[in-house]
Design an enzyme around this catalytic site. Structure first.
Site, PDB file in Angstrom:
ATOM      1  N   HIS A   7       0.849  -1.189   0.000  1.00 45.48           N
ATOM      2  CA  HIS A   7       0.000   0.000   0.000  1.00 45.48           C
ATOM      3  C   HIS A   7       0.881   1.234   0.000  1.00 45.48           C
ATOM      4  O   HIS A   7       1.348   1.681   1.047  1.00 45.48           O
ATOM      5  CB  HIS A   7      -0.960  -0.011   1.203  1.00 45.48           C
ATOM      6  CG  HIS A   7      -2.128   0.903   1.020  1.00 45.48           C
ATOM      7  ND1 HIS A   7      -2.227   2.108   1.650  1.00 45.48           N
ATOM      8  CD2 HIS A   7      -3.244   0.780   0.263  1.00 45.48           C
ATOM      9  CE1 HIS A   7      -3.363   2.696   1.307  1.00 45.48           C
ATOM     10  NE2 HIS A   7      -3.998   1.904   0.457  1.00 45.48           N
TER      11      HIS A   7
ATOM     12  N   GLU B 269     -12.293  -1.185   9.689  1.00 44.09           N
ATOM     13  CA  GLU B 269     -12.326  -2.519  10.295  1.00 44.09           C
ATOM     14  C   GLU B 269     -11.848  -2.462  11.748  1.00 44.09           C
ATOM     15  O   GLU B 269     -12.448  -3.099  12.623  1.00 44.09           O
ATOM     16  CB  GLU B 269     -11.464  -3.501   9.497  1.00 44.09           C
ATOM     17  CG  GLU B 269     -11.315  -4.875  10.125  1.00 44.09           C
ATOM     18  CD  GLU B 269     -12.602  -5.670  10.250  1.00 44.09           C
ATOM     19  OE1 GLU B 269     -12.677  -6.524  11.172  1.00 44.09           O
ATOM     20  OE2 GLU B 269     -13.533  -5.476   9.456  1.00 44.09           O
TER      21      GLU B 269
ATOM     22  N   ILE C 298       0.818   4.269   3.945  1.00 49.59           N
ATOM     23  CA  ILE C 298      -0.382   4.856   4.541  1.00 49.59           C
ATOM     24  C   ILE C 298      -1.323   3.697   4.873  1.00 49.59           C
ATOM     25  O   ILE C 298      -1.560   2.821   4.028  1.00 49.59           O
ATOM     26  CB  ILE C 298      -1.081   5.827   3.566  1.00 49.59           C
ATOM     27  CG1 ILE C 298      -0.155   6.998   3.226  1.00 49.59           C
ATOM     28  CG2 ILE C 298      -2.397   6.342   4.158  1.00 49.59           C
ATOM     29  CD1 ILE C 298      -0.659   7.854   2.083  1.00 49.59           C
TER      30      ILE C 298
ATOM     31  N   GLY D  78      -7.735   3.008   4.430  1.00 52.30           N
ATOM     32  CA  GLY D  78      -8.944   3.464   5.114  1.00 52.30           C
ATOM     33  C   GLY D  78      -9.864   2.333   5.490  1.00 52.30           C
ATOM     34  O   GLY D  78     -10.471   2.337   6.566  1.00 52.30           O
ATOM     35  N   VAL D  79      -9.969   1.337   4.637  1.00 51.60           N
ATOM     36  CA  VAL D  79     -10.852   0.208   4.923  1.00 51.60           C
ATOM     37  C   VAL D  79     -10.385  -0.536   6.174  1.00 51.60           C
ATOM     38  O   VAL D  79     -11.203  -1.067   6.932  1.00 51.60           O
ATOM     39  CB  VAL D  79     -10.974  -0.720   3.690  1.00 51.60           C
ATOM     40  CG1 VAL D  79      -9.667  -1.431   3.402  1.00 51.60           C
ATOM     41  CG2 VAL D  79     -12.116  -1.693   3.845  1.00 51.60           C
TER      42      VAL D  79
END
Length: 144
Positions: free
Chosen positions: A48, A62, A54, A57-58
């Site tokens: 990533h 979670e 970073i 976001g997912v």
């Protein structure tokens, strides 16, 4: 306060998908506050944005859902159940989360009807909001 071993007694997640290191506060069925120490060794960082890691976001969502799961599944009548996503509403991402950050996540159950619970969630780094919104969860028995 709950350690990650105690967290694993409540929710079924395990490495590499257990995204909560400690629960600082819990009011069963009402709210919880948890932390995630974000390190450069996280399994998602090599893929990533290599060179500019970073936290996805997912995965922040979670992690917040896992904190909510600890709050909801800490009730005696919910022990052994699973917390499943039923929806994500109005989620906003406001700050990047990078290695070295300590993510402080809050989850508060705000309503529930017909087995679907609405939970207000917020994740902060250094007192600044990284992500916030609402999730909907269903607490259910595991499949046989």
């Amino acid at each position: 306060m709950l350690t990650n071993v105690e967290i694993m007694d409540i929710i079924p997640h395990r490495y590499p998908f257990l995204l909560v290191d400690r629960i600082l506060e819990v009011e069963p069925g009402v709210r919880a506050v948890g932390i995630k120490n974000v390190t450069a060794n996280e399994p998602f960082f090599p893929g990533h944005f290599p060179g500019n890691p970073i936290m996805p976001g997912v995965l922040i969502v979670e992690a917040m859902a896992q904190v909510a799961g600890v709050a909801g599944l800490s009730l005696e009548q919910n022990k052994g159940k699973l917390g499943l996503f039923a929806g994500i509403d109005g989620m906003k991402f406001k700050k990047q989360v990078v290695p070295g950050d300590v993510l402080i996540m809050e989850a508060e159950f705000v309503s529930g009807k017909m087995g679907v619970h609405k939970v207000k969630v917020c994740a902060k780094v250094d007192g600044k909001v990284a992500a916030e919104g609402e999730i909907r969860v269903v607490l259910t028995n595991p499949a046989p």
